[in-house]
Design a protein around this motif. Structure first.
Motif, short mmCIF file in Angstrom:
data_model
loop_
_atom_site.label_atom_id
_atom_site.label_comp_id
_atom_site.label_asym_id
_atom_site.label_seq_id
_atom_site.Cartn_x
_atom_site.Cartn_y
_atom_site.Cartn_z
N GLY A 141 -52.97 87.04 31.55
CA GLY A 141 -52.31 86.27 30.36
C GLY A 141 -53.34 85.65 29.64
N GLU A 156 -52.29 82.32 31.76
CA GLU A 156 -52.82 82.57 33.42
C GLU A 156 -53.63 81.40 33.84
OE1 GLU A 156 -56.34 85.69 34.99
OE2 GLU A 156 -54.89 86.27 33.56
N VAL A 216 -50.57 84.42 36.85
CA VAL A 216 -49.26 83.92 35.92
C VAL A 216 -48.20 83.81 36.85
CG1 VAL A 216 -47.94 84.98 34.08
CG2 VAL A 216 -50.31 85.86 34.29
#
Length: 389
Positions: free
Chosen positions: A255, A277, A282
């Motif tokens: 992410g 993230e 995530v």
């Protein structure tokens, strides 16, 4: 003049706005969303069919109501095409909007596993109110439904659709359902319950070919089974929407990478929710989004010098995750539950109580099912007491 710009209109974006307004009533906020900006409870989508919900009953507030209530400019059906981190602006449908702080809350997109002949345009996803509204009539009219994916959302949808009177099949490539959340001994009981209510479960299998006929879709699986279905629903996980961050040169892994203050690698740019993230994870759940929004609001609306030591930093607590499967509810907790090396389990007619321990015999998580879900909070306190905050 300070202007917080938020890209995205989902739960994380709205939670950030609410948290900022608790700290600052006047700072300018602009939210840019590709959809209609309606506030709704996303978890309710997983039992919307059995409860005969409609897009209207699921909606909580319109964009206009949110704009008035929280003193925010909301641009709906608007697409951000570019972020310029040097000039601190975003390009939106030919318009340039400058920001003092930028929040990326771009969410995630459902993953549709590739298969020969499987049409993405004909495969239903139900990850938003907009998608639910788009596909509701088609699902309502269907009698046979195939769900690709036996994770949290796939299992909840299967139960919901079966309760709504559909003939449901789950296809899961892993050897057991909820394989990223629970051990096999919990999953087997869940699978038994699904079959009891009429859901067909096919694990160790995937769709390898799809054929569209006039009256149905025929799916050939890797387990050599031919499934005839009216609709195909993909619930095979989410992929964080990181395209804008990548375009802007912001660090991306699984992410958009953020630190404990929700900052990205770009100055004055933050990320939150399903696209972010943090600590290598995530976390597409509501509670981490709420905690993240609390941290983020302090970072973007309070002077750094006024933040107390440790304030405005994200710390992942032990979170209870609920699997909303009415006839066989499951609750689990433990931020490091995946590290469990051994399990202390109790099986009885009321369900399962299972405690997970790491190699040092430290409690790292628990799972409770059936009537034993009422033990979740006492076990959470035990878990919190046995591990660092």
């Amino acid at each position: 003049m300070p202007n917080i710009v938020i890209v995205g209109g989902g739960f994380a974006a709205l939670q950030t706005i609410k948290m900022v307004r608790k700290l600052d009533q006047d700072i300018a906020i602009t939210m840019i969303t590709a959809d209609t900006g309606v506030e709704y409870s996303k978890p309710n989508l997983s039992h919307a069919f059995s409860q005969e919900q409609t897009p209207e009953t699921l909606a909580i507030h319109s964009a206009k109501q949110l704009a008035e209530q929280y003193n925010v400019v909301i641009k709906t059906k608007a697409l951000v095409s570019e972020i310029d981190t040097k000039q601190q602006c975003v390009h939106v449908d030919g318009q340039i909007i400058h920001y003092s702080k930028l929040v990326l809350a771009t969410g995630a997109t459902p993953f549709i596993p590739p298969a020969k002949g499987l049409k993405r345009s004909a495969t239903i996803t139900l990850n938003s109110l907009e998608e639910f509204e788009k596909h509701k009539v088609q699902v309502d009219d269907a009698q046979r439904v195939t769900v690709i994916g036996g994770g949290l959302i796939g299992v909840e949808l299967a139960f919901d659709l079966q309760t709504a009177g559909k003939d449901v099949t789950i296809i899961e490539p892993a050897s057991y359902l909820l394989n990223s959340l629970v051990p096999p001994f919990v999953s087997l009981e869940l699978e038994r319950e699904l079959k009891k209510v009429g859901v067909t479960v096919e694990t160790d299998s995937a769709v390898c070919r799809a054929t569209y006929l006039t009256d149905d879709v025929r799916l050939q699986t890797t387990a050599s089974r031919l499934i005839r279905t009216d609709v195909v629903i993909a619930a095979a996980g989410l992929r964080p929407n990181t395209q804008l961050a990548t375009q802007a040169g912001i660090d991306v892994n699984k992410g958009i990478v953020v630190d404990e203050t929700m900052r990205t690698s770009a100055e004055n740019v933050y990320a939150i929710g399903d696209c972010a993230e943090i600590e290598g994870r995530v976390m597409a759940y509501l509670q981490p989004a709420i905690l993240s929004a609390n941290v983020l609001a302090k970072q973007i609306s309070i002077d750094k010098d006024k933040l107390m030591a440790g304030e405005g930093k994200f710390s992942l607590p032990h979170i209870i995750t609920k699997v909303k499967t009415p006839s066989y509810p499951i609750q689990l907790a433990g931020r490091d539950i995946q590290t469990a090396q051994s399990w202390e389990t109790r099986f009885d007619p009321k369900g399962i109580i299972a405690k997970g321990f790491n190699e040092d015999d430290q409690l790292v998580g628990f799972i409770v099912t059936g009537e034993h879900t009422k033990a979740a909070f006492p076990l959470l306190k035990e878990l919190q007491a046995s591990s660092p905050a």
